[in-house]
Design an enzyme around this catalytic site. Sequence first.
Site, PDB file in Angstrom:
ATOM      1  N   TYR A 158      -0.340  -3.209  15.270  1.00 47.72           N
ATOM      2  CA  TYR A 158      -1.745  -2.875  15.454  1.00 47.72           C
ATOM      3  C   TYR A 158      -1.838  -2.135  16.785  1.00 47.72           C
ATOM      4  CZ  TYR A 158      -3.400  -6.078  11.778  1.00 47.72           C
ATOM      5  OH  TYR A 158      -3.657  -6.688  10.581  1.00 47.72           O
ATOM      6  N   ASP A 207      -5.403   0.575   8.085  1.00 48.65           N
ATOM      7  CA  ASP A 207      -6.514   0.266   7.178  1.00 48.65           C
ATOM      8  C   ASP A 207      -7.428  -0.837   7.710  1.00 48.65           C
ATOM      9  OD1 ASP A 207      -4.886  -1.926   6.922  1.00 48.65           O
ATOM     10  OD2 ASP A 207      -4.552  -1.742   4.768  1.00 48.65           O
ATOM     11  N   HIS A 227      -4.387  -3.891   2.232  1.00 49.03           N
ATOM     12  CA  HIS A 227      -4.394  -5.068   3.103  1.00 49.03           C
ATOM     13  C   HIS A 227      -4.551  -6.353   2.283  1.00 49.03           C
ATOM     14  CE1 HIS A 227      -4.538  -5.470   7.581  1.00 49.03           C
ATOM     15  NE2 HIS A 227      -4.819  -6.722   7.273  1.00 49.03           N
TER      16      HIS A 227
END
Length: 506
Positions: free
Chosen positions: A254, A282, A375
């Site tokens: 991330y 996403d 996800h």
Amino acid sequence: MASDKVLSMEEVAKHNTKEDCWVVLYGKAYDLTKFARVHPGGAKLITDAAGMDATALFDPIHPKDIMDKLLKPSLTMGVVDAATVKPEHVAKAPEAHKPAPKKKKAVTAGAEEEEEEFKKPPLAAMLNSFDFESVAREVMEPQAWGYYSSGGDDEITLRDNHLAFQRITMRPRILVNVREIDMTTKILGVPASLPLYFTATALAKLAHKEGEVAIVKAAKKAGVPYMLPTLSSYTLDEMLEARAPDQDVFSQLYVNPERSRSEEYVKKLEAAGVKALFVTVDAPQLGRREKDMRQKFTQQGSDVQGDDEDEGGVDRSQGATRAISSYIDPGLNWDDVPWLKKITKMKVLLKGVQCGEDAVAAYKAGLSGCVLSNHGGRQLDTCRPGIEVLPEVMEALKEAGCGKDDFAVFVDGGIRRGGDIFKAVALGAQAVGVGRPVLYSLASYGQNGIVRMVHMLQDELQMVMRLAGTPSIPSITEKHVLTTNLADHIVPLPVDNLTARTYQAL
């Protein structure tokens, strides 16, 4: 710098209110006043420990280094002198894991309902990945189950991730020599026992005390790569230390608004020999996972709801959404791709691509590949499953002049059978990622559960390959499947009893 300052516990204890909330974790004091209001688990979990050492509360789920990943350096107030910490300064540790909930027993009309303790079946009784999910639902804490099993909004995409594979039908060939079946392959150059890897999933300690460490070890035993998560329960060092000497791993990233933190993390991965970096693209905002949200309210009680919400200071339904912006940069865009490529020599891929145009853009930007993923159905509801996006992506890449070996395409979401793996490979995927099956098998039986889950998928894939007339992974092609009904969503299907039985409705 504030982080170098030595503090007494008496000084920390003065900051013991919602408006001025310092908490000690692993010997360091942090100012969590603002973060508490957007904590996904609710402010009360943090403010109840204001002015105290909350390490015992924090440790069962989170890694030691998570605050260094999430918070700005200015919020590290200093190092606490251990000699000044008294018993009254230490927050109480959580209660021991409660026994599995009682299960209602079917009774005849007019008779009273009986309750019986859930008896976990032996590992050998697990015959498919759905069996692990059924056991996990019984043995996990309700809040942990809610976190893992939840999807976005109405959970339509969550369910369709698996159902989409059933809209692809098989087209087997006969009289092919399938005496020997070779499932081995390479994933980004890393040898694998089958075209499968363990994808990154957050907070594995919610499933089992050994968390990601057990997953690392199970991946080695099963002969598949593991994508280390950024939001893990163990530190990066602990996960890396768990590797066998010859074990290769990938990592998920991330991108932090504080780019220097991401650069530091990436350099550490590269120095440790991590083979590839999957950048999650996403999740600029968290989806609404109502099953998870409802469990938090149920677990914490009405006093939590009356604390922050009634004052109008916090909308708890948006807590996780706001919290994620503190460690995931919603401003990440295509202009940042050169920076990503510059900070590492690892292969860089995008995780969360959902259309052909973005896959082509990633290819043209010089990236090594992408994961077609939504996800796990936890973000934008009613978006397409990765397997449904796959034909569009492969066609777009072909039109852009991209050869199959020039750009790796992966799929995750909904893979529960060996046949699902076969179908993804047939349509052009180099391999598939599995997430929840790893967590559910870990929660149910620990490391051995994960290994058995993979072995079952291997057995299923071997059978499918033999019956389809494909003795090796390269022999699996688009001619072995039919996708006529994949995208139209209107084909009548037989009832999927395994999914219906294990899926927990909102």
